[in-house]
Design an enzyme around this catalytic site. Structure first.
Site, PDB file in Angstrom:
ATOM      1  N   TYR A 144      44.613  33.268  49.988  1.00 25.80           N
ATOM      2  CA  TYR A 144      45.108  33.483  48.629  1.00 25.80           C
ATOM      3  C   TYR A 144      45.668  34.891  48.524  1.00 25.80           C
ATOM      4  CZ  TYR A 144      45.160  33.775  43.507  1.00 25.80           C
ATOM      5  OH  TYR A 144      45.533  33.933  42.198  1.00 25.80           O
ATOM      6  N   ASP A 239      46.325  41.606  53.688  1.00 25.01           N
ATOM      7  CA  ASP A 239      45.913  41.527  52.293  1.00 25.01           C
ATOM      8  C   ASP A 239      44.425  41.860  52.243  1.00 25.01           C
ATOM      9  OD1 ASP A 239      45.062  40.933  49.789  1.00 25.01           O
ATOM     10  OD2 ASP A 239      45.935  38.921  49.699  1.00 25.01           O
ATOM     11  N   LYS A 267      40.673  44.658  43.419  1.00 23.00           N
ATOM     12  CA  LYS A 267      39.219  44.527  43.290  1.00 23.00           C
ATOM     13  C   LYS A 267      38.481  45.876  43.398  1.00 23.00           C
ATOM     14  CE  LYS A 267      39.482  39.656  43.922  1.00 23.00           C
ATOM     15  NZ  LYS A 267      40.311  38.853  44.771  1.00 23.00           N
TER      16      LYS A 267
HETATM   17  C1  LIG Z   1      41.754  38.298  44.382  1.00 20.47           C
HETATM   18  C2  LIG Z   1      42.749  38.314  45.448  1.00 20.47           C
HETATM   19  C3  LIG Z   1      44.112  38.480  45.185  1.00 20.47           C
HETATM   20  C4  LIG Z   1      44.664  38.515  43.779  1.00 20.47           C
HETATM   21  O1  LIG Z   1      44.204  39.607  43.063  1.00 20.47           O
HETATM   22  P1  LIG Z   1      44.285  39.545  41.436  1.00 20.47           P
HETATM   23  O2  LIG Z   1      43.810  40.902  41.028  1.00 20.47           O
HETATM   24  O3  LIG Z   1      43.400  38.429  41.022  1.00 20.47           O
HETATM   25  O4  LIG Z   1      45.700  39.303  41.075  1.00 20.47           O
HETATM   26  C5  LIG Z   1      44.975  38.604  46.247  1.00 20.47           C
HETATM   27  N1  LIG Z   1      44.539  38.542  47.505  1.00 20.47           N
HETATM   28  C6  LIG Z   1      43.231  38.372  47.812  1.00 20.47           C
HETATM   29  C7  LIG Z   1      42.797  38.341  49.232  1.00 20.47           C
HETATM   30  C8  LIG Z   1      42.299  38.224  46.793  1.00 20.47           C
HETATM   31  O5  LIG Z   1      41.015  38.004  47.110  1.00 20.47           O
END
Ligand SMILES: *Cc1c(COP(=O)(O)O)cnc(C)c1O
Length: 428
Positions: A144, A239, A267
């Site tokens: 994601y 990511d 995060k």
């Molecule tokens: C949570 C997450 C996102 C998206 O971040 P948001 O602040 O919810 O837009 C992207 N990549 C990873 C790996 C994530 O865990």
């Protein structure tokens, strides 16, 4: 435990908010029932609108690595708020957090702050495309990267070559530039690169996957991606929105000693406020406006409250590096405890864990990619989730999520959790 007022509040929310929530996974669709409404949180615990106390294993989906309402973060936000909450002009604070992030994370010279992980990943891909002058990207099924159009692409026959939208609203034109690969499958990636010679701008990957449960990379997988990227003029995007400042001070790049070209954060870096960031070596970052041609902007980017929270969080992690070891030990303790009681109760399961991330899958086979993650028994997961909720333990309302261990969790909390899992798994 009763969740009466939560149910009432949810019914009211549904009238004015689609599905009653501002982010779909909060809605309990995968497990049934209605969401818990939170009143407050402190340390390892959530306090809901019915007066229940819950041990929290989600922690706002990752940010609260030191526990809720961590005092230095709260103080920093209060102090800054008194001085004004947004200026749309530079502040010294932005340079301070940028300098600290650059010092903590390997292989980056410059960093730009945005407002979410979604924005970070979206901007990183645009930057990669601008830098390489190529259009296509490779992403992995089950990873994601936020909800921007390029990433909402699902696997399926034909998707490998052309991409097919899996959310209405994503155009076929956008989807065709996203190629899908299987996590932990280097041959699959190599074949995609071969079939799209000189067209791929970037490979974006969760270097430890956390959005299909927790799936660590197989030995050699990240190294192999690094090599394929280097050999083919492709940028490797890690990511690290979930793993950054969590699995090590320098994230997965540090943990496995593998350099990425662009790194995305979110995060933890915001300490619980809406923050994301992306970073790279100067040569790449200088492609961004106002220095370079790739446009990227934000009215609230670098917001003083958000930067104050993030800085207080990073300072805490930077000055107490032993925290990552402590978290890993707690995770291992919990994993061993869960393993023991589930075995004793003849449950079929697999536990994946690394650092402060852990997930329990109700399937016996190794969970290494999206397909194997999807094999888990969801009926058992539902009983597990609701059983734990009754015991006062909150895990994510979906079998595809990682649990997060925080510094605020005590060994008593972990023992309580293991005993609850023992009790609940007897009812499967
Ligand atoms: C949570 C997450 C996102 C998206 O971040 P948001 O602040 O919810 O837009 C992207 N990549 C990873 C790996 C994530 O865990």
């Amino acid at each position: 435990m009763l969740y009466k007022r939560s149910s009432q509040l949810f019914a009211e929310a549904e009238k004015v908010i689609p599905g009653g929530v501002n982010s779909p996974v909060r809605a309990f669709k995968a497990v049934g029932g209605t969401p818990i409404f939170v009143k407050s949180a402190k340390g390892a615990y959530l306090y809901d609108e019915d007066g229940n106390r819950l041990i929290d294993y989600i922690n706002s989906w990752g940010p609260m690595i030191l526990g809720h309402a961590y005092e230095p973060v709260v103080q920093a936000v209060i102090e800054k708020a008194k001085l004004g909450t947004s200026f749309g002009m530079p502040t010294e604070l932005e340079t301070q957090i940028a300098a600290l992030a650059v010092a903590m994370v390997p292989n980056i010279d410059k960093i730009r702050f945005v407002n979410s992980g979604t924005e970070a990943c979206m901007s990183a891909v645009r930057l990669a495309r601008g830098f390489t002058k190529r259009d296509k990207i490779i992403k992995f099924a089950g990873c994601y990267h936020g909800h921007s159009d390029s990433f909402l692409i699902q696997a399926g026959s034909g998707a490998i070559t052309f991409g097919s939208p899996n959310s209405p609203g994503v155009t076929a034109g956008t989807a065709k530039d996203t190629l899908l690969a299987r996590y932990n499958d280097l041959e699959n990636v190599a074949a995609l690169i071969e079939a799209n010679k000189n067209e791929i701008a970037a490979i974006i990957v969760e270097p430890v996957a956390g959005n299909m449960g927790c799936i660590p990379p197989n030995k050699g997988f990240l190294q192999g991606l690094r090599q394929l990227c280097t050999d083919n003029g492709i940028l490797l995007i890690f990511d690290e929105v979930m793993t950054g400042f969590r699995l090590a001070a320098g994230g997965v790049q540090e943990l496995f000693n593998i350099p990425a070209d662009i790194v995305c954060f979110g995060k933890v870096i915001g300490g619980g406020l809406p923050v994301g960031a992306f970073a790279a070596r100067a040569e790449i970052m200088n492609y961004l406006a106002p220095l370079g041609p790739v446009y990227q902007a934000g009215t609230l980017s670098g917001n003083p409250l958000a930067m104050a929270a993030g800085l207080a969080m990073l300072q805490a992690l930077d000055t107490d590096r032993a925290i990552f070891q402590r978290l890993e030990e707690k995770t291992a303790y919990l994993a061993a405890g869960i393993d023991k009681v589930l075995k004793a109760n003849n449950v079929t399961f697999t536990i994946n864990s690394i650092g402060s991330m852990i997930s329990v899958h109700f399937d016996a086979a190794p969970v290494v990619d999206f397909k194997t993650a999807a094999n888990g028994d969801n009926e058992t997961f539902k009983k597990f989730f609701h059983g734990l909720l009754q015991e006062g333990i909150y895990i994510a309302p979906s079998a595809y999520e990682t649990w997060f261990i925080t510094d605020a969790l005590t060994y008593e909390d972990l023992d309580f959790t293991i005993r609850a899992i023992d009790k609940v798994s007897k009812t499967f």
